[in-house]
Scaffold this motif. Structure first.
Motif, PDB file in Angstrom:
ATOM      1  N   PHE A  30      34.383  25.536 -31.506  1.00  0.00           N
ATOM      2  CA  PHE A  30      34.909  25.474 -30.149  1.00  0.00           C
ATOM      3  C   PHE A  30      34.559  26.746 -29.388  1.00  0.00           C
ATOM      4  O   PHE A  30      34.595  27.851 -29.940  1.00  0.00           O
ATOM      5  CB  PHE A  30      36.429  25.310 -30.163  1.00  0.00           C
ATOM      6  N   PHE A  33      39.086  29.105 -25.696  1.00  0.00           N
ATOM      7  CA  PHE A  33      39.949  28.305 -24.832  1.00  0.00           C
ATOM      8  C   PHE A  33      41.387  28.782 -24.994  1.00  0.00           C
ATOM      9  O   PHE A  33      41.713  29.574 -25.872  1.00  0.00           O
ATOM     10  CB  PHE A  33      39.842  26.815 -25.182  1.00  0.00           C
ATOM     11  N   ASP A  39      42.538  30.518 -19.774  1.00  0.00           N
ATOM     12  CA  ASP A  39      42.364  29.182 -19.211  1.00  0.00           C
ATOM     13  C   ASP A  39      43.424  28.847 -18.172  1.00  0.00           C
ATOM     14  O   ASP A  39      44.568  29.316 -18.238  1.00  0.00           O
ATOM     15  CB  ASP A  39      42.445  28.119 -20.313  1.00  0.00           C
ATOM     16  N   TYR A 117      41.198  24.544 -18.934  1.00  0.00           N
ATOM     17  CA  TYR A 117      39.783  24.714 -18.584  1.00  0.00           C
ATOM     18  C   TYR A 117      39.543  26.133 -18.088  1.00  0.00           C
ATOM     19  O   TYR A 117      40.460  26.837 -17.661  1.00  0.00           O
ATOM     20  CB  TYR A 117      39.357  23.693 -17.522  1.00  0.00           C
ATOM     21  N   VAL A 149      34.252  25.137 -19.538  1.00  0.00           N
ATOM     22  CA  VAL A 149      34.821  24.693 -20.806  1.00  0.00           C
ATOM     23  C   VAL A 149      36.135  23.980 -20.520  1.00  0.00           C
ATOM     24  O   VAL A 149      37.043  24.556 -19.923  1.00  0.00           O
ATOM     25  CB  VAL A 149      35.079  25.884 -21.757  1.00  0.00           C
ATOM     26  N   THR A 151      39.162  21.766 -22.516  1.00  0.00           N
ATOM     27  CA  THR A 151      39.647  21.555 -23.877  1.00  0.00           C
ATOM     28  C   THR A 151      40.919  20.717 -23.884  1.00  0.00           C
ATOM     29  O   THR A 151      41.847  20.979 -23.106  1.00  0.00           O
ATOM     30  CB  THR A 151      39.929  22.906 -24.568  1.00  0.00           C
ATOM     31  N   ASP A 153      43.673  20.212 -26.440  1.00  0.00           N
ATOM     32  CA  ASP A 153      44.111  20.861 -27.675  1.00  0.00           C
ATOM     33  C   ASP A 153      45.338  20.152 -28.242  1.00  0.00           C
ATOM     34  O   ASP A 153      46.421  20.194 -27.653  1.00  0.00           O
ATOM     35  CB  ASP A 153      44.424  22.329 -27.398  1.00  0.00           C
ATOM     36  N   SER A 166      42.075  17.104 -31.162  1.00  0.00           N
ATOM     37  CA  SER A 166      41.505  18.234 -30.434  1.00  0.00           C
ATOM     38  C   SER A 166      40.010  18.011 -30.198  1.00  0.00           C
ATOM     39  O   SER A 166      39.271  17.715 -31.134  1.00  0.00           O
ATOM     40  CB  SER A 166      41.708  19.537 -31.217  1.00  0.00           C
ATOM     41  N   GLN A 168      36.636  19.039 -27.068  1.00  0.00           N
ATOM     42  CA  GLN A 168      36.235  19.954 -26.005  1.00  0.00           C
ATOM     43  C   GLN A 168      34.902  19.498 -25.431  1.00  0.00           C
ATOM     44  O   GLN A 168      34.040  18.985 -26.152  1.00  0.00           O
ATOM     45  CB  GLN A 168      36.100  21.360 -26.596  1.00  0.00           C
TER      46      GLN A 168
END
Length: 300
Positions: A30, A33, A39, A117, A149, A151, A153, A166, A168
């Motif tokens: 990954f 993040f 983020d 993000y 990016v 993600t 999660d 999870s 991404q």
């Protein structure tokens, strides 16, 4: 003298996808993040939220240039408008929207999980993106100038408490070149409709990660790849050729009425068109090209 039905071994050149089995902990792949990366967190209630991001650099997606994107709660990105769709239309949709779907399904973060993000125009993330793209597409001498990016999660599936998944998506651009990475960590079996890949306006280009439209196979995403990195799929998406797909020779055994079926003008083209559609339906990228290399008679 007319030939009796025969088996023919047809060698065809296909741009094929690689599978990997080497063990690796998928979260290691990954990009940064969460709070560590600073983020922005997308706080949503079930599937009703989409976050508009004004991107810092233009992103070219199969010939169309975008200056914004929407991170939608249900595991996909759109460009022209937000989407709260949770019932997945399987690619190819043949619709009017470009879609990037690292894992499109009915996500519910009110139970658990965070969607976040971050975008970058300098720093170590750009260095990482530059190195990754040059590794997967070695003939381009690429330099990343912008990265986004997004993600999901440990998010839950709607109506299935206790599920944690999870994944991404990383958008990367530099000049006129654009790429996406889809990264997968631990993924729960999905009872809801699900798929991963991308689609374009009128489905002129689309891709479905093999097995991703079968909820029981979703945990296998962390071990699958097209670039020999478990849990990662990489695509060039500006509209140019996919440099990471290697040309390989595969054998296909088929039954025909006679040898002339694959030697007479016009008939081989028809056979290749039908075979290409079978491959696309099985998850091979729609830009796959087939070339006849050799026809060899063998005994039944």
């Amino acid at each position: 003298m007319r030939l009796s039905p025969e088996y023919l071994l047809v060698f065809i050149s296909v741009l094929s996808l690689s599978r990997v089995t080497k063990a690796q902990t998928a979260p290691d792949i990954f990009y940064p993040f969460g709070s560590v990366a600073g983020d922005t967190v997308n706080i949503s209630i079930e599937d009703e939220n989409s976050t508009l991001i004004d991107v810092w650099r233009p992103f070219v997606f199969f010939g169309r240039t975008y200056n914004k994107t929407y991170v939608n709660s249900n595991g996909h990105l759109t460009f022209n408008q937000p989407s709260s769709e949770f019932f997945v239309n399987y690619f190819p949709i043949n619709g009017s929207e470009d879609i990037i779907a690292p894992l499109w399904t009915d996500v519910d973060v009110s139970m658990n999980g965070i969607i976040s993000y971050q975008q970058y125009s300098s720093g170590s993330v750009l260095t990482q993106a530059t190195q990754d793209i040059n590794r997967y597409f070695p003939d381009l001498s690429f330099t990343a100038s912008w990265v986004l990016v997004a993600t999901w999660d440990r998010v839950a599936y709607f109506y299935h408490s206790g599920t944690e998944t999870s994944f991404q998506v990383v958008l990367i651009s530099g000049g006129d070149l654009s790429f996406i990475l889809m990264n997968y960590g631990d993924c729960a079996v999905a009872s809801n409709v699900v798929q991963a890949g991308y689609d374009t306006v009128n489905s002129t280009a689309y891709f479905v990660i093999p097995g991703s439209n079968n909820g029981n196979d979703i945990p296998n995403l962390m071990n699958s790849s097209n670039v020999n990195v478990p849990g990662r799929w990489a695509f060039r998406v500006d509209g140019g050729p996919d440099q990471n797909l290697q040309e390989n020779i595969i054998g296909v055994q088929i039954r025909v009425t006679s040898f002339l079926d694959l030697t007479e003008s016009g008939k081989i083209e028809t056979a290749l068109v039908k075979l290409r559609q079978v491959l696309i339906n099985s998850g091979v990228q729609s830009s796959v090209k087939l070339n006849l290399r050799k026809i060899q008679k063998i005994q039944p």
